[in-house]
Design an enzyme around this catalytic site. Sequence first.
Site, PDB file in Angstrom:
ATOM      1  N   ASN A  88       0.807  -1.224   0.000  1.00 21.13           N
ATOM      2  CA  ASN A  88       0.000   0.000   0.000  1.00 21.13           C
ATOM      3  C   ASN A  88       0.842   1.276   0.000  1.00 21.13           C
ATOM      4  OD1 ASN A  88      -2.411   1.758   0.777  1.00 21.13           O
ATOM      5  ND2 ASN A  88      -1.131   1.932   2.618  1.00 21.13           N
ATOM      6  N   SER A 140      -4.065   2.299  -8.718  1.00 19.45           N
ATOM      7  CA  SER A 140      -4.856   3.532  -8.792  1.00 19.45           C
ATOM      8  C   SER A 140      -5.645   3.517 -10.095  1.00 19.45           C
ATOM      9  CB  SER A 140      -3.921   4.745  -8.791  1.00 19.45           C
ATOM     10  OG  SER A 140      -4.636   5.899  -9.179  1.00 19.45           O
ATOM     11  N   TYR A 153       3.726   8.574 -11.767  1.00 13.57           N
ATOM     12  CA  TYR A 153       2.765   7.867 -10.905  1.00 13.57           C
ATOM     13  C   TYR A 153       1.966   6.846 -11.723  1.00 13.57           C
ATOM     14  CZ  TYR A 153      -0.970   7.277  -7.417  1.00 13.57           C
ATOM     15  OH  TYR A 153      -1.874   6.763  -6.498  1.00 13.57           O
ATOM     16  N   ALA A 154       1.425   7.288 -12.848  1.00 14.26           N
ATOM     17  CA  ALA A 154       0.603   6.384 -13.671  1.00 14.26           C
ATOM     18  C   ALA A 154       1.439   5.210 -14.177  1.00 14.26           C
ATOM     19  CB  ALA A 154      -0.003   7.154 -14.845  1.00 14.26           C
TER      20      ALA A 154
END
Length: 246
Positions: A88, A140, A153-154
């Site tokens: 996480n 995400s 991030y992606a």
Amino acid sequence: MEQPVVLITGATGGLGEGFVKAFAQAGYHVVIHTHQNIERARVLKEFVLAQGQEALIIQAELEKHKEAQETIEHVLNAFGRLDVLINNAGLKRDGAIDLLSEEDFDAVLNVNLKAVYNLIKFAVPPMKEAKFGRIINISSGIALTGREHNVNYAASKAALHGLTKSLAKELGPFNITVNIIAPGLVETPMTDYVTPEQKKAYIENVPLRRLGTPEDMAHAALFFADVRSGFISNQILCVNGGNHSA
Ligand SMILES: NC(=O)c1ccc[n+]([C@@H]2O[C@H](COP(=O)([O-])OP(=O)(O)OC[C@H]3O[C@@H](n4cnc5c(N)ncnc54)[C@H](OP(=O)(O)O)[C@@H]3O)[C@@H](O)[C@H]2O)c1
């Protein structure tokens, strides 16, 4: 049967706290990983103990191979087992591609991807031995939709999808399931930067007309972790109120 053990990385964050509380209440011993927030980890430990479960705090930089190895060793020394691993911990450092620094690119990839590889590598041998394991990777919605200024991030989260699909195939024969939770927007320290206007606009695209909560994510994690979920692997569960546009 002895109580199962869950290791939650980034347990001191917004979603992490939800996982800690839900798993403690469901009868798990909880390993609380933190990067830096020992104070918060101690508060969470008290919560777990108050539920009658055992708790262990581990502070580590999981992107470092050796610290990830030591983390798993620490868990096994304390409990002798690891049933559920929730990857996480996460980092988000946004920027337009022509301004995105190499440091921010590497930092995000290291925490969101390399640390996950590191931990799984050392968590799998005891799971194989036990012929039981549940690995839950927190991705995400942005991994599926993309978003401007979110290249690092992606990419890191989309990489988790490839990792998960491959591992589900590799580890299925050992009765280890590997799944993804892809949350929509949840109010946590990570999303502090989102303005009230942006939240309002986001909610208008959510069929269920609200933001997600740590409890929503914890419910999905408990589902994947359940012994009765043994035929559910290689799945991406988008916990996003039905909003697939991000
Ligand atoms: N919130 C959302 O809307 C949302 C949406 C989609 C996906 N997610 C994903 O959900 C996960 C949890 O996010 P969150 O919103 O709960 O974020 P958060 O509140 O910012 O918590 C992040 C956690 O990651 C840990 N962490 C940060 N840097 C680390 C490092 N270098 N090494 C190891 N751990 C590190 C932090 O540890 P310390 O507390 O010790 O610093 C903290 O416990 C992340 O993977 C995130 O990408 C969140």
